[in-house]
Write a protein that holds these residues in place. Structure first.
Motif, mmCIF file in Angstrom:
data_model
loop_
_atom_site.group_PDB
_atom_site.id
_atom_site.type_symbol
_atom_site.label_atom_id
_atom_site.label_comp_id
_atom_site.label_asym_id
_atom_site.label_seq_id
_atom_site.Cartn_x
_atom_site.Cartn_y
_atom_site.Cartn_z
ATOM 1 N N GLY A 374 -47.374 -13.673 21.526
ATOM 2 C CA GLY A 374 -47.425 -14.890 20.722
ATOM 3 C C GLY A 374 -48.088 -14.637 19.383
ATOM 4 N N ALA A 375 -49.186 -13.863 19.403
ATOM 5 C CA ALA A 375 -49.845 -13.504 18.147
ATOM 6 C C ALA A 375 -48.928 -12.673 17.269
ATOM 7 C CB ALA A 375 -51.137 -12.745 18.437
ATOM 8 N N LYS A 376 -48.117 -11.830 17.891
ATOM 9 C CA LYS A 376 -47.175 -11.007 17.129
ATOM 10 C C LYS A 376 -46.151 -11.889 16.405
ATOM 11 C CE LYS A 376 -44.181 -6.947 17.662
ATOM 12 N NZ LYS A 376 -42.914 -7.454 17.170
ATOM 13 N N ILE A 377 -45.691 -12.964 17.068
ATOM 14 C CA ILE A 377 -44.762 -13.894 16.416
ATOM 15 C C ILE A 377 -45.427 -14.519 15.199
ATOM 16 C CG2 ILE A 377 -43.549 -16.094 16.697
ATOM 17 C CD1 ILE A 377 -43.030 -15.326 19.593
ATOM 18 N N TRP A 378 -46.680 -14.891 15.319
ATOM 19 C CA TRP A 378 -47.404 -15.468 14.175
ATOM 20 C C TRP A 378 -47.477 -14.479 13.019
ATOM 21 C CZ3 TRP A 378 -52.037 -17.494 17.540
ATOM 22 C CH2 TRP A 378 -51.665 -18.694 18.143
ATOM 23 N N VAL A 379 -47.828 -13.237 13.350
ATOM 24 C CA VAL A 379 -47.992 -12.225 12.299
ATOM 25 C C VAL A 379 -46.660 -11.930 11.614
ATOM 26 C CG1 VAL A 379 -48.597 -9.814 11.851
ATOM 27 C CG2 VAL A 379 -50.026 -11.196 13.373
ATOM 28 N N ARG A 382 -45.688 -14.724 9.383
ATOM 29 C CA ARG A 382 -46.701 -15.063 8.389
ATOM 30 C C ARG A 382 -47.090 -16.539 8.451
ATOM 31 N NH1 ARG A 382 -47.881 -11.590 4.853
ATOM 32 N NH2 ARG A 382 -48.261 -13.059 3.125
ATOM 33 N N VAL A 383 -47.486 -16.965 9.652
ATOM 34 C CA VAL A 383 -47.924 -18.343 9.859
ATOM 35 C C VAL A 383 -49.233 -18.578 9.101
ATOM 36 C CG1 VAL A 383 -48.696 -20.022 11.577
ATOM 37 C CG2 VAL A 383 -46.762 -18.508 12.077
ATOM 38 N N ASP A 384 -49.297 -19.696 8.392
ATOM 39 C CA ASP A 384 -50.435 -19.989 7.521
ATOM 40 C C ASP A 384 -51.503 -20.776 8.281
ATOM 41 O OD1 ASP A 384 -52.158 -20.469 5.475
ATOM 42 O OD2 ASP A 384 -50.851 -21.864 4.387
ATOM 43 N N PRO A 445 -45.528 -16.714 1.167
ATOM 44 C CA PRO A 445 -44.682 -15.775 0.406
ATOM 45 C C PRO A 445 -44.879 -14.348 0.874
ATOM 46 C CG PRO A 445 -46.594 -16.465 -0.887
ATOM 47 C CD PRO A 445 -46.577 -17.333 0.350
ATOM 48 N N GLU A 446 -43.819 -13.578 0.774
ATOM 49 C CA GLU A 446 -43.915 -12.168 1.140
ATOM 50 C C GLU A 446 -44.909 -11.461 0.232
ATOM 51 O OE1 GLU A 446 -42.585 -10.527 3.657
ATOM 52 O OE2 GLU A 446 -41.704 -12.399 4.403
ATOM 53 N N PRO A 447 -45.710 -10.557 0.809
ATOM 54 C CA PRO A 447 -46.671 -9.839 -0.049
ATOM 55 C C PRO A 447 -45.961 -8.964 -1.071
ATOM 56 C CG PRO A 447 -46.545 -8.844 2.139
ATOM 57 C CD PRO A 447 -45.740 -10.119 2.206
#
Length: 453
Positions: A374-379, A382-384, A445-447
């Motif tokens: 689940g944390a991987k999905i957030w990362v 790029r969940v704010d 936004p994408e880095p």
């Protein structure tokens, strides 16, 4: 419709090197595939056997129908979503409420059959309208939380049921699995869960012979002396026997108790699909509707013959995360083995004799890996979390779902994954609707790439 029954041999059939994966339409050699299938059986068996017992249903029938349901699921999704279907824990509370109101197992399976039908119809709607309806309802912030709930909500099972039975066997089994995952190479490195079970079983047997019985905590707080490995049930069980079938009965009160779980099951299935998508790297949004249809049909079929409703198993997703082998061939092997187990009470008794401490050591690793997906999905999305519209409902839902918070409506109790999902889902969309334009959740936004010097 393609059934996904043709598998390409991966390389020379040996285990993939680090960083590589075996995709759903590929397979290892059949010998290795059988070994992986056995590992999937081990991963699902404890929960698939225990939940029906808690619901008052025949465990051997549950194991057999889990195999039938898995094959049906894989055929409906065309082999695109590798998953194992086992007994659903979501209905244990409903079964308890039905029993408390005077209902029996026929009323329970009648209610779960209705839930399966409604779930399948919801899947048809999602398939026809497209995944955007569920993706809009379950954005990455919510989906990641649901996947995390699925994994971490299983933690109390480890801490309260398995681990206390024999903490030292659990600890040593956990250490074995962790170390073996890193040190073992090739195929052995891919079946460390199965090897951990064998190691823990052997360790328990040795400790029984050397130190004698262990102190096992009882529900009343007392300590009872008992051997870690008890094979008496294996000796008494017959080699072959049909499970107990029964027809469902339909009672409106029981059905109304069970129907709210459809919401949680849709979210749970979507979370599992997204978890598999993250692991395999293949887009599966287009198969989300089929996966929900398949789960609904499988639950309805199992309930129709007296078995428990089924769901895609987080335990087996954890096995895939550990092995990085996503071949559906291994799931077919597991399903066939489960059907044979269901028809053989002696084999079922043998697997059921696995010491609880061993299960504690294995599941503490698997359940944690599921939650971290689940944390991987957030990362990845790029969940704010700097936005309180995202942070607050997810925080509340996770604590409520993992911490054992309960909501009671008469005999209906909502807790665990169901409650955490409802709080997260409704809270997120309510705040997103109420928030001013500048606070509405948007992808970060994408880095920017760092310029080379």
């Amino acid at each position: 419709m393609k059934l996904g029954l043709g598998w390409k041999l991966y390389g020379d059939g040996s285990a993939p090197p680090p960083g590589e994966v075996v995709r759903p339409d590929e397979r290892l050699s059949w010998g290795r595939t059988v070994g992986l299938g056995a590992q999937h059986v081990v991963a699902m068996f404890g929960a698939t056997f225990v939940f029906p017992l808690l619901m008052g249903l025949d465990a051997n029938l549950a194991v057999m129908m889990s195999g039938v349901s898995t094959i049906l699921f894989l055929l409906i999704v065309g082999g695109k979503v590798p998953s194992y279907l086992g007994s659903s824990a979501s209905f244990v509370g409903v079964a308890t409420a039905v029993h408390a109101s005077g209902g029996g197992i026929a009323e329970i399976t009648g209610a779960t059959l209705c839930v399966g039908v409604v779930l399948a119809l919801a899947g048809v709607l999602i398939h026809l309208v497209g995944p955007r309806i569920i993706l809009k309802t379950l954005p990455p912030a919510v989906t990641g939380a649901v996947v995390m709930l699925i994994g971490f909500n299983l933690a109390p099972v480890v801490a309260g049921t398995y681990w206390p039975q024999d903490q030292w066997v659990a600890l040593l089994t956990m250490v074995f699995v962790v170390v073996a995952t890193v040190l073992f190479k090739g195929f052995l490195g891919r079946i460390t869960v199965l090897l951990g079970l064998v190691f823990g079983f052997a360790l328990s047997w040795v400790l029984d012979a050397v130190t004698g019985p262990a102190g096992v905590p009882q529900e009343d707080g007392s300590i009872a002396e008992a051997f870690r490995v008890d094979l008496s049930g294996v000796a008494e069980a017959p080699w072959f026997g049909l499970p107990d079938f029964h027809a469902p009965a339909f009672e409106a009160s029981a059905i109304l108790l069970a129907l709210p779980l459809v919401i949680a099951l849709i979210a749970e299935n979507a979370g599992h699909v997204k978890a598999v998508e993250e692991m395999t790297g293949e887009p599966l949004d287009g198969h989300m509707g089929r996966a929900i249809i398949a789960d609904g049909v499988a639950s309805g079929l199992s309930s129709a013959v007296g078995g428990p409703p089924t769901t895609t198993y987080a335990e087996n997703i954890g096995v895939m995360a550990a092995t990085r082998v996503y071949s559906t061939a291994a799931y077919y092997v597991a399903a066939i083995v489960a059907i044979l187990f269901g028809l053989c009470p002696k084999f079922g008794a043998l697997v059921a004799a696995t010491p609880s401490g061993v299960l504690g050591g294995i599941t503490v690793v698997l359940y944690g890996m599921i939650g971290l997906l689940g944390a991987k999905i957030w990362v990845e999305n790029r969940v704010d979390f700097a936005n309180p519209v995202v942070l607050v409902p997810l925080a509340a839902g996770l604590i409520a779902g993992i911490g054992g918070v309960r909501l009671s409506f008469g005999d209906l109790v909502i807790e665990g994954i169901a409650l955490g999902t409802i709080i997260t889902l409704l809270g997120y969309h309510l705040l997103a609707w109420l928030a001013p334009e500048g606070m509405k959740p948007r992808p970060l936004p994408e880095p920017r790439p760092v310029p080379e010097r």
